[in-house]
Design an enzyme around this catalytic site. Structure first.
Site, short mmCIF file in Angstrom:
data_model
loop_
_atom_site.label_atom_id
_atom_site.label_comp_id
_atom_site.label_asym_id
_atom_site.label_seq_id
_atom_site.Cartn_x
_atom_site.Cartn_y
_atom_site.Cartn_z
N GLU A 1 -1.51 1.12 -24.55
CA GLU A 1 -0.02 0.75 -24.71
C GLU A 1 0.27 0.11 -26.05
O GLU A 1 -0.32 -0.85 -26.32
CB GLU A 1 0.51 0.02 -23.49
CG GLU A 1 2.10 -0.18 -23.68
CD GLU A 1 2.71 -0.71 -22.36
OE1 GLU A 1 2.32 -0.99 -21.14
OE2 GLU A 1 3.92 -0.44 -22.11
N CYS B 1 5.06 0.07 -19.43
CA CYS B 1 6.46 0.22 -19.40
C CYS B 1 7.11 0.98 -20.45
O CYS B 1 8.16 1.39 -20.23
CB CYS B 1 6.91 -0.99 -19.22
SG CYS B 1 6.39 -2.32 -17.84
N ASN C 1 5.38 5.47 -14.33
CA ASN C 1 4.38 4.62 -14.44
C ASN C 1 4.37 3.59 -13.03
O ASN C 1 3.82 3.96 -12.19
CB ASN C 1 4.80 3.50 -15.70
CG ASN C 1 3.90 2.36 -15.78
OD1 ASN C 1 2.71 2.35 -15.65
ND2 ASN C 1 4.58 1.38 -16.08
N GLU C 2 5.03 2.48 -13.35
CA GLU C 2 5.00 1.42 -12.09
C GLU C 2 6.45 1.72 -11.15
O GLU C 2 7.33 0.88 -11.33
CB GLU C 2 4.95 0.08 -12.43
CG GLU C 2 3.63 -0.27 -12.71
CD GLU C 2 3.40 -1.67 -13.11
OE1 GLU C 2 4.49 -2.46 -13.58
OE2 GLU C 2 2.24 -2.19 -13.37
#
Ligand code: AHR
Length: 648
Positions: free
Chosen positions: A44, A234, A365-366
């Site tokens: 990332e 994120c 993602n989350e």
């Protein structure tokens, strides 16, 4: 003399604490296949991982597109930012320099990413786009400047003509300096416009243009990763949907890839980086190429239409998701489509007509809650219909347990995603206590992707104790390779002067790289993954924490090696007898290769000044009739390898 021997023997016997410890590996019970891509990395753009890190560009804000266009630059003389008749429509700003002739030059200095690292005698490729206001020839002086304000490399460029043109030149640095800068000076009176000012080391990974930092890529390559998850994290969500990572902006000519903010610029008030943006110079084409280079399966993550749920409630209505779904479908076409398809053509034009053979895609993602599930449904329908062969990864949310996790796992089963992405950033104690986590998982649902994990010691350092706890936990991943198909440590990179989050697997400054103890744990697993699980037991039970010991074992059919991994997380050395059941013949006196990761100081770390403080040590021991004895130091991780003769 006799006395001394007795004292020494007594000393040794006291050194190995407790009674005799016996493990047994059973060669006859070959278990689950280990996925060839099981151990990988998650990349990332956090901690200056891409811009200022892996992406070898040395100039910060090369296109003057940051919200404050002179961030990174020190202008002198008459320099202003313009956007009329730009060189690049999606990056429209450029600078105009007006040299009156009364001064000794008008120009700019660039500070790089926490300055610029130069290496003695190394080459640097400088370029910019320029046009002369009256068309006449204008001379620029280009200088590499060290931290003592001395010029350590210089050359000239002549700009001519009223149309935008690219100018390139190479120069050498005379000395090594980790904290240099670039200066360019317009010497000829008159007005010149310039844009996309770029400086790359001539030596990049595979010496590619728009290349990647060779030393960082080598660290990745040496890991032998099986899978490469990118580009977040994120950043795929964005703090707002507008600023989410949009892969289509990251392909095509690099000068025209529009700038995006980096959400890690202001996420943590105590680690505030207002100069952190994403140029997308390292974009999806480069990510796919990189995956291919390091032999890892690419695993892109795309937005599911929810902005980061920690930061915002912004979302796309389910009925309006089509452009997001198209982004996912088009991405598969970009990676795998024929050269006459719309996106396959772009890939081919960028230099890769062959498909990248993408096999995985992660949606979100989350994310959490119903809002995720109801958005995942139309993605899955469209993907299954058009690309049934692609494996879809859903998420279990940001934590390895709790409300979101408990809600999402059954939903992922219902939806029949192929893999569920679990994240755990927890203490070393949690990692030690959870080595049996997957022993009791349901074998009938989706597989597990441990997509982000790291042991967070209270110091948040990449120390030996965190690495050893990860090694212990990973024996449980390996033992459960039938259900755990992929695992990627996170985050991957961090610049020592510009990090937002730690721990991180690989640290670097402008000139050097530090491989952490956690890196070596990942490497010891990925380089010794094996092909099949073999049971290893102590008194008939899995070895998952009793007396601080953890173990797993695999067979590597390709090399005919039995590979046993042992972790001693306790504070005492242990002598372990490992017997091998099912041998065709004695292995007496055969060499067993042993890789040991061990330090006497549990909080030991590797640093820029001492990068080899904790590193694996290679040795060998001799086997006994049907097994071997491992003298496992306290706080240590071992990989032991023995060639096994196959049945005739
Ligand atoms: O790895 C750092 C961050 O941790 C990732 O972006 C996110 O997925 C997680 O919260």
């Amino acid at each position: 003399m006799k006395k001394l021997v007795i004292v020494l023997l007594l000393g040794i016997s006291c050194f190995y604490a407790g009674s005799q410890i016996a493990f047994e590996v059973d060669l006859q019970k070959s278990g689950a296949e280990i996925q060839p891509d099981m151990y990988g990395v998650f990349f990332e753009d956090i901690n200056f991982g891409a811009d200022g890190g892996l992406y070898a560009e040395l100039i910060k804000n090369r296109s003057f597109e940051f919200d404050q266009p002179f961030v990174g630059w020190t202008p002198f003389g008459d320099v202003s930012v313009k956007s009329e008749n730009p060189c690049f429509e999606r990056n429209p700003h450029y600078v105009q320099m007006n040299e009156s002739g009364l001064r000794r030059g008008t120009g700019l200095e660039n500070e790089g990413f926490r300055r610029i690292g130069f290496k003695q005698n190394a080459g640097y490729n400088f370029s910019f786009y320029g046009r002369s206001n009256d068309g006449g020839e204008k001379k620029f002086r280009i200088e590499l400047v060290n931290s003592q304000e001395e010029i350590i490399g210089k050359t000239d460029i002549l700009v001519q003509g009223k149309e935008w043109k690219k100018y390139s030149v190479s120069l050498k640095a005379g000395v090594t300096d980790a904290k240099g800068k670039l200066r360019l000076v317009l010497e000829t009176p008159g007005i010149v416009d310039i844009d996309h000012i770029s400086l790359f080391p001539a030596e990049t990974w595979k010496n590619r243009e728009n290349g990647l930092r060779k030393d960082l890529l080598e660290a990745l390559y040496d890991l032998n990763p099986g899978v490469f998850r990118f580009p977040g994290g994120c950043i795929i969500e964005g703090n707002t949907l507008e600023t989410r990572y949009q892969w289509k902006n990251s392909v095509g000519p690099v000068e025209n890839r529009p700038l995006n903010e980096n959400r890690w610029n202001y996420t943590f008030k105590h680690r505030f980086f207002p100069d952190y943006y994403q140029t997308y110079g390292l974009g999806f084409y480069e990510f796919f190429l990189l995956s291919e280079d390091i032999g890892a399966e690419p695993l892109p993550v795309v937005s599911c239409g929810l902005a980061c749920q920690y930061e915002s409630t912004e979302c796309v209505a389910v009925g309006d998701l089509q452009p997001y779904i198209d982004d996912a479908l088009d991405l598969i076409e970009f990676a795998n489509g024929p050269v006459d398809s719309k996106w396959g053509k772009i890939r081919a034009e960028m230099g890769h007509p062959e498909p990248f053979n993408l096999k995985y895609i992660a949606i979100g993602n989350e994310q959490w809650g119903e809002s995720y599930v109801e958005r995942l449904v139309p993605f899955m329908e469209a993907l299954r219909k058009k690309y049934p062969e692609i494996k879809i990864i859903g998420t279990a949310g940001p934590a390895p347990d709790g409300e979101h996790f408990n809600y999402l796992w059954p939903k992922m089963k219902e939806l029949k995603v192929d893999l569920v992405d679990e994240h755990y950033y927890r203490s070393p104690e949690w990692f030690l206590e959870n080595a049996e986590r997957y022993d009791s998982y349901d074998r009938n649902g989706p597989k597990v992707f441990a997509g982000e994990y790291a042991a967070h010691h209270r110091s948040r350092n990449n120390n030996a104790v965190s690495a050893i706890s990860e090694a212990a936990f990973m024996t449980g991943l390996e033992r459960n390779a039938d259900i755990v198909h992929l695992a990627t440590y996170a985050p991957l990179f961090a610049h020592v002067d510009a990090w937002q989050w730690k721990p991180d697997m690989i640290w670097f400054d402008n000139l050097s790289v530090v491989r952490t103890p956690n890196y070596y744990v990942q490497q010891m697993y990925a380089q010794n993954a094996g092909t099949h699980v073999l049971p290893i037991k102590q008194e008939g039970k899995n070895i998952a924490g009793k007396d601080g010991l953890y173990a797993s074992s695999v067979m590597d059919d390709a090399t005919s090696e039995l590979i046993v991994k042992v972790v001693n997380s306790s504070t005492e050395a242990k002598k372990i007898n490992i017997s091998i059941k099912g041998l065709q013949q004695s292995v007496h006196n055969q060499r067993i290769a042993v890789i040991e990761l061990h330090t006497l100081v549990p909080e030991a770390v590797n640093t820029i000044d001492n990068p080899n403080n904790v590193v694996p040590v290679h040795s060998f021991i001799l086997a006994e009739e049907a097994g071997f004895t491992l003298e496992a130091q306290a706080n240590a991780f071992y990989v032991c390898k023995l060639k096994i003769q196959k049945e005739k």
